[in-house]
Design a protein around this motif. Sequence first.
Motif, mmCIF file in Angstrom:
data_model
loop_
_atom_site.group_PDB
_atom_site.id
_atom_site.type_symbol
_atom_site.label_atom_id
_atom_site.label_comp_id
_atom_site.label_asym_id
_atom_site.label_seq_id
_atom_site.Cartn_x
_atom_site.Cartn_y
_atom_site.Cartn_z
ATOM 1 N N ILE A 56 -6.905 0.491 16.462
ATOM 2 C CA ILE A 56 -7.495 -0.162 15.283
ATOM 3 C C ILE A 56 -6.979 -1.603 15.176
ATOM 4 C CG2 ILE A 56 -7.720 -0.063 12.765
ATOM 5 C CD1 ILE A 56 -7.113 3.027 13.073
ATOM 6 N N ALA A 57 -5.674 -1.765 15.415
ATOM 7 C CA ALA A 57 -5.078 -3.102 15.341
ATOM 8 C C ALA A 57 -5.747 -4.042 16.343
ATOM 9 C CB ALA A 57 -3.576 -3.018 15.599
ATOM 10 N N PRO B 244 -3.763 5.647 9.761
ATOM 11 C CA PRO B 244 -4.928 5.152 10.503
ATOM 12 C C PRO B 244 -6.069 4.713 9.572
ATOM 13 C CG PRO B 244 -4.031 7.110 11.556
ATOM 14 C CD PRO B 244 -3.317 6.959 10.250
ATOM 15 N N GLN B 245 -6.377 5.513 8.574
ATOM 16 C CA GLN B 245 -7.445 5.177 7.625
ATOM 17 C C GLN B 245 -7.130 3.871 6.882
ATOM 18 O OE1 GLN B 245 -10.415 6.051 7.097
ATOM 19 N NE2 GLN B 245 -10.681 4.860 5.210
ATOM 20 N N ILE B 246 -5.909 3.743 6.449
ATOM 21 C CA ILE B 246 -5.469 2.520 5.755
ATOM 22 C C ILE B 246 -5.631 1.307 6.675
ATOM 23 C CG2 ILE B 246 -3.454 1.322 4.779
ATOM 24 C CD1 ILE B 246 -4.094 3.510 2.923
ATOM 25 N N MET B 247 -5.266 1.497 7.938
ATOM 26 C CA MET B 247 -5.357 0.388 8.895
ATOM 27 C C MET B 247 -6.804 -0.108 9.022
ATOM 28 S SD MET B 247 -2.577 -0.840 10.287
ATOM 29 C CE MET B 247 -3.220 -1.593 11.786
ATOM 30 N N GLU C 249 -9.074 -0.018 6.725
ATOM 31 C CA GLU C 249 -9.384 -0.771 5.505
ATOM 32 C C GLU C 249 -8.728 -2.154 5.521
ATOM 33 O OE1 GLU C 249 -9.443 3.374 2.899
ATOM 34 O OE2 GLU C 249 -8.397 1.630 2.084
ATOM 35 N N VAL C 250 -7.485 -2.169 6.032
ATOM 36 C CA VAL C 250 -6.770 -3.445 6.136
ATOM 37 C C VAL C 250 -7.530 -4.388 7.070
ATOM 38 C CG1 VAL C 250 -4.693 -4.500 7.140
ATOM 39 C CG2 VAL C 250 -4.477 -2.569 5.567
ATOM 40 N N GLY C 251 -8.011 -3.821 8.186
ATOM 41 C CA GLY C 251 -8.769 -4.620 9.151
ATOM 42 C C GLY C 251 -10.033 -5.169 8.518
ATOM 43 N N ILE D 60 0.858 -1.186 0.000
ATOM 44 C CA ILE D 60 0.000 0.000 0.000
ATOM 45 C C ILE D 60 0.897 1.239 0.000
ATOM 46 C CG2 ILE D 60 -1.846 1.217 1.229
ATOM 47 C CD1 ILE D 60 -2.536 -1.603 2.453
ATOM 48 N N GLY D 61 0.762 1.981 -1.083
ATOM 49 C CA GLY D 61 1.702 3.079 -1.315
ATOM 50 C C GLY D 61 2.734 2.667 -2.351
ATOM 51 N N ALA D 62 2.381 1.649 -3.134
ATOM 52 C CA ALA D 62 3.250 1.233 -4.243
ATOM 53 C C ALA D 62 3.405 2.413 -5.190
ATOM 54 C CB ALA D 62 2.631 0.046 -4.969
ATOM 55 N N SER D 63 4.545 2.483 -5.862
ATOM 56 C CA SER D 63 4.783 3.654 -6.698
ATOM 57 C C SER D 63 5.506 3.271 -7.979
ATOM 58 C CB SER D 63 5.615 4.670 -5.924
ATOM 59 O OG SER D 63 6.073 5.680 -6.784
#
Lengths: 462, 462
Positions: free
Chosen positions: B117-118, B79-82, B84-86, B15-18
């Motif tokens: 979140i985790a 935090p937002q990504i986390m 979504e991952v969850g 996530i954050g691939a470029s």
Amino acid sequence: MSLENFFNPRGIAVIGASERKGSVGYVIVEQLKKRFKGYVYPVNPKYNEILGLKCYPSIKNVPDPVDLAVIAVRAELVPQIMEEVGERGIKAVIIISGGFAEIGPEGEKRQEKVAEIAQKYGIRIIGPNCIGILDTRSGVDTFFLPEEKLRRPPQGSISIVSQSGALLSMWVDWMAMKGLGLAKAISYGNKMDVDDVDLIEYLAEDSDTKVILLYIEGLKPDRGQRFVEAIRKAVKNGKPVIVLKGGRTERGFKAAASHTAALASGYEIYRAVFKQSGAIEVDTMEEMFDAAKAFTMVKIPRGRRVLIVTNAGGEGVLATDYCDRLGLEVPVLPQDLVDELRREVPPHVVLSNPIDLTGDTDDERYRIVLEKVLSRGIVDIAIVIAPPHPPAITGKVVDYVAEASKKFDIPILAVVTGGFIAEEFIKKFEEKGIPAYQTPERATKVAAALVQFSEYIKKFSG
Amino acid sequence: MSLENFFNPRGIAVIGASERKGSVGYVIVEQLKKRFKGYVYPVNPKYNEILGLKCYPSIKNVPDPVDLAVIAVRAELVPQIMEEVGERGIKAVIIISGGFAEIGPEGEKRQEKVAEIAQKYGIRIIGPNCIGILDTRSGVDTFFLPEEKLRRPPQGSISIVSQSGALLSMWVDWMAMKGLGLAKAISYGNKMDVDDVDLIEYLAEDSDTKVILLYIEGLKPDRGQRFVEAIRKAVKNGKPVIVLKGGRTERGFKAAASHTAALASGYEIYRAVFKQSGAIEVDTMEEMFDAAKAFTMVKIPRGRRVLIVTNAGGEGVLATDYCDRLGLEVPVLPQDLVDELRREVPPHVVLSNPIDLTGDTDDERYRIVLEKVLSRGIVDIAIVIAPPHPPAITGKVVDYVAEASKKFDIPILAVVTGGFIAEEFIKKFEEKGIPAYQTPERATKVAAALVQFSEYIKKFSG
């Protein structure tokens, strides 16, 4: 008599010269023919010519000028040869041959006989049971190993005196690989005449020598005071004497006793002597050469205050640990300097000492902090940890470090940990006159040696 | 939950691939594409494809199987990504991004948010502010430096856990140059969840790992007991844990505090913990890798009795000094063995311990003394100093040493000091399974580490 005849003879007679490839008497002639700047006279009644050089049946027949005889014949023949050398008027002899005091009573008697003859004719002796001298400038080279087995280092300003011939030859080979420059290397074997003290005295005045390395197992019992004076003379002349002592523990001492018959003086006495004389004692051969390299490259620091700059937090921490343990100061930066720096670098840069530029640093950050801190005159030496891995590091950091060191007249040591890319950086640093090492520990030990020498200089030069 | 998802995931989302060459999100995808054995899913709404791989706009869209998410986006987005991952059901996350507890109160708050979140989703986290994992077998590689900057070592059995990401990356690069084999390298950054203890526990059971290296500045305050247990587990499983502690002195500790916010526990406590747990503490990174190399190559000695064989007297003396200082025994040889040996070797060979074969030795003398001494069962480990310089040494000594080690089931360490010819000998020794070092000091420190581990094994395995 000065030792000049050993290092700068006009001619050398090699007694026991040989045509047999790889033999001691062959390799010595081979090396001298290649590099020695004066006359080379092989001596052996068996041959008319060796390696294209006229071979003389006896030392008596050797023409002038001849200032040095190298003897590489069976031990039993040495006394007779010494008589002939004396009659021929030669005043300096290197006896390569073994079979003297080191083998017991019979050899001791033989060595005494040789001593008497030397006394009678006023001959100075290096050896017996040694590998003699390698002088990269005059080309005197009695190290009887061919270059495939033992490379010769480039000319330089490090000289080595060693009680172990084997160690000396390995170190010479090591220096050749590392590109460290050698002035003179001397193995004195049984030191029946010329000893460590004589050699240090000579090297203290030798214009080619800037750093003296010494491997010693034991001094002759009556030479303590002269040893102290010889080292002080070197220190006063601005030359560090770096000592590695063999036989420091009880068990190690016993081993030394069977190796070089070193006399039973406790290590504590040696330590006191080293300190009193101004010698820098090291614990390992690696430290010895690490320090020697730095002494040939940088100026002596004025004091013990160290700045540490890093882009790798962990290495900064380790360097600080080692500094603290070795008694080097890592001063806190004054607040106004921190404020000044803060305006120039991103907020996550740690502006303490060590300064941690962090992994996103570019070369420029190194330039800024070195400029700002070194210009303050608040440190005496800097350890710059500059691994090449951060993406924004291009290599300009090498120039920045070299420029800062020069501009502010402050010695800087670089640390570059890693693989091939780190080795390349080390080379680049050293091309610019900055000694560089793979680990913070090694650089910190070098810093401590530089600081110790600066304190000796202050002490002994008033 | 086991950490298996981190090291052997079926699929990895980046996530954050470029697409930007050299950027973190690019290099991670590049490395995974090259070596990772499972599925690689670049995630970034800006691209349809990265390096020929389909790029997903969000983690929500990533297909199965995906067991690990690597997050390399700006801290504010984490935090937002986390969340979504969850929601996507992923249970293992490596957060590369910095900008958390290490930057102060704002970052701390952000890190707490991530922790909540985790917790909610049962996610395990490595990081944030780390370089993550390099696993040479599965091909997981979040070390975001391209291979020109950081070479990857060959597969092997050494695993490293490091509180410093920069140190870890340098070491990996170093191992690649030295040809030292790596199993897993892990940088845990701020260790908001997975910490040293978890990783040691995991590696203690990991079949690819035989040796665990640990760089640590400070443990979490409540983890002392678990740390001891984790290391003991490794020791019981026959795996040495070699620790380098950063922040050992007062000044070094302060530096560590600004580096990793290591907690204020005195070094003396750490030393006690290391000893109690069975960890082998080293002083320098060089020692750490010297010992690691030996542990992957030789069996553990049964005791602390060392035989030293040399052809260079001085090196034997130095090795004896170091042994003595490190508490290793250098036993005297029994007289009947000396008599037996005397019949086989020339009279000038020093039949003590160290045995000095002297400079005229051939390879055969090494064979004879090793055979005769090792067959007696009077030593537990041997240090064989075998510089290649003596004229009669051809290189057979390497085979003789390897054969003797095998035949008598006794670990042997070789010392080869010198230049290129010495480096070649070192390589030859290691090809035959004999760890080799440039200096007697280094080999002796390794011997001490092997002996220390044998004593831990005895202590903890009953």
